[in-house]
Enzyme design. Structure first.
Site, short mmCIF file in Angstrom:
data_model
loop_
_atom_site.label_atom_id
_atom_site.label_comp_id
_atom_site.label_asym_id
_atom_site.label_seq_id
_atom_site.Cartn_x
_atom_site.Cartn_y
_atom_site.Cartn_z
N LYS A 45 28.84 99.84 33.60
CA LYS A 45 27.45 99.38 33.63
C LYS A 45 26.64 100.09 34.70
O LYS A 45 27.13 100.33 35.79
CB LYS A 45 27.46 97.87 33.90
CG LYS A 45 26.14 97.21 33.61
CD LYS A 45 26.34 95.73 33.35
CE LYS A 45 25.03 95.01 33.14
NZ LYS A 45 23.95 95.77 32.58
N ASN A 69 16.45 97.50 23.29
CA ASN A 69 16.79 96.65 24.45
C ASN A 69 15.96 97.05 25.65
O ASN A 69 15.59 98.21 25.82
CB ASN A 69 18.29 96.75 24.76
CG ASN A 69 18.61 97.89 25.70
OD1 ASN A 69 18.54 97.74 26.92
ND2 ASN A 69 18.95 99.05 25.15
N ASN A 128 22.03 108.69 35.72
CA ASN A 128 21.04 108.36 34.69
C ASN A 128 19.63 108.59 35.21
O ASN A 128 19.11 107.78 35.97
CB ASN A 128 21.25 106.90 34.27
CG ASN A 128 20.21 106.43 33.28
OD1 ASN A 128 19.51 107.24 32.68
ND2 ASN A 128 20.11 105.13 33.10
N CYS A 131 16.52 106.20 32.09
CA CYS A 131 16.37 104.84 31.59
C CYS A 131 14.90 104.54 31.28
O CYS A 131 14.07 104.59 32.18
CB CYS A 131 16.90 103.83 32.60
SG CYS A 131 17.10 102.22 31.89
#
Length: 303
Positions: A45, A69, A128, A131
């Site tokens: 996660k 989402n 990342n 996002c």
């Protein structure tokens, strides 16, 4: 049986299948269902420097062949991930894991990556910069070659493990961003993260998601992901991890032919918790059907 192992940034995976960050928790949740050591590895996660509660609810909207989402990187923060989540994970997963990291400043990224780099169970850092559902962070780094390169450079300065930069598809020229990350020292590129999507409730006449927009994932985005993986893998000399709508062993093969060294499974884990296991078990059949003796040999074969 054909050879399924691949080498990702100097580390050998038994097979190229990797559950994607945000769809597999910290692994131990899925370990109650099957032995997750069958996986090549998994990306846990998304982790930030400070704890995050995430976005307001509702955070999920269904759509044809996919979902949207806007969870907003809910996580307990890097200190608790290291002290509480990784020890639990270690009991059920005995391979090196991919640590997914997000941030809201270059300093945030460097701090979190430096902490996770010291954890022996972490094999790769998946950074990342893409996002699309957190206000003020993530996407702003991933939409500019200069900003993405700045993050890559800062993280490489404070880490010893392979750094894989995860890119956003919500850009006009993903290749220039990938090349900038490679020049800044990135060891690999992963793509694509979710596209930006939205649903409107006909009864309330308002957006379904409290955040209005969110990350669109699922099998509907697979052709876009294949195209972008092909473009990036053709332009860089570092490994590419492909993802986006992968739902079958055939999809894994297609991604690898486009140029992916390894393949992440995302939304499909939420539809079917056994998805990654079943895809791995089905790979030998598909390899035999298409006369593939070694998965490593087909990487970039469509080029």
């Amino acid at each position: 049986m054909g050879k399924m192992s691949v080498n990702l940034c100097g580390i050998t995976l038994d097979n190229p299948v990797i559950p994607a960050s945000g769809t597999f928790g910290y692994g131990y949740e899925f370990a109650e269902l099957y032995d997750i050591n069958i996986l090549g590895t998994f990306s846990f996660k998304g982790t930030t420097k400070e704890p995050r509660f995430g976005n307001p609810t509702p955070r999920i909207a269904e759509c044809t062949a996919g979902m949207i989402n806007a969870v907003g990187l809910q996580n307990p923060g890097v200190e608790k991930v290291i002290s509480e989540e990784l020890p639990k994970m270690r009991k059920v997963f005995h391979k090196q894991v991919m640590a997914n990291v997000s941030g809201f400043s270059v300093e945030d990224y460097a701090y979190t990556c430096e902490k996770l780099d010291k954890c022996e169970e972490v094999g790769w850092l998946e950074v990342n910069v893409s996002c699309p559902n957190v206000h003020g962070g993530g996407m702003s780094f991933g939409t500019s070659p200069e900003a993405a390169a700045e993050v890559a450079k800062a993280v490489k300065k404070v880490t010893t493990k392979p750094v894989i930069i995860k890119l956003s598809p919500n850009v006009t020229d993903i290749v220039s961003i990938a090349k900038a990350c490679e020049e800044a020292g990135a060891d690999g590129i992963s793509l694509i993260n979710t596209l930006l999507g939205m649903r409107i409730d006909l009864k309330t006449k308002k957006p379904v998601i409290a955040n209005k927009m969110g990350g669109f994932s699922g099998s509907a985005i697979f052709p876009v992901a294949v195209r972008m993986v092909y473009q990036v893998a053709s332009a860089v000399n570092i490994p590419v991890v492909g993802m986006g709508g992968v739902a079958s062993a055939e999809d894994v093969i297609e991604m690898m032919l486009a140029g992916a060294t390894a393949v992440e499974i995302g939304a499909q884990n939420l539809v079917d918790p056994y998805a990654a296991r079943d895809i791995i078990n089905d790979l030998p059949r598909v390899m035999e059907k298409y006369r593939i003796n070694s998965l490593e040999e087909i990487i970039g074969g469509a080029r």
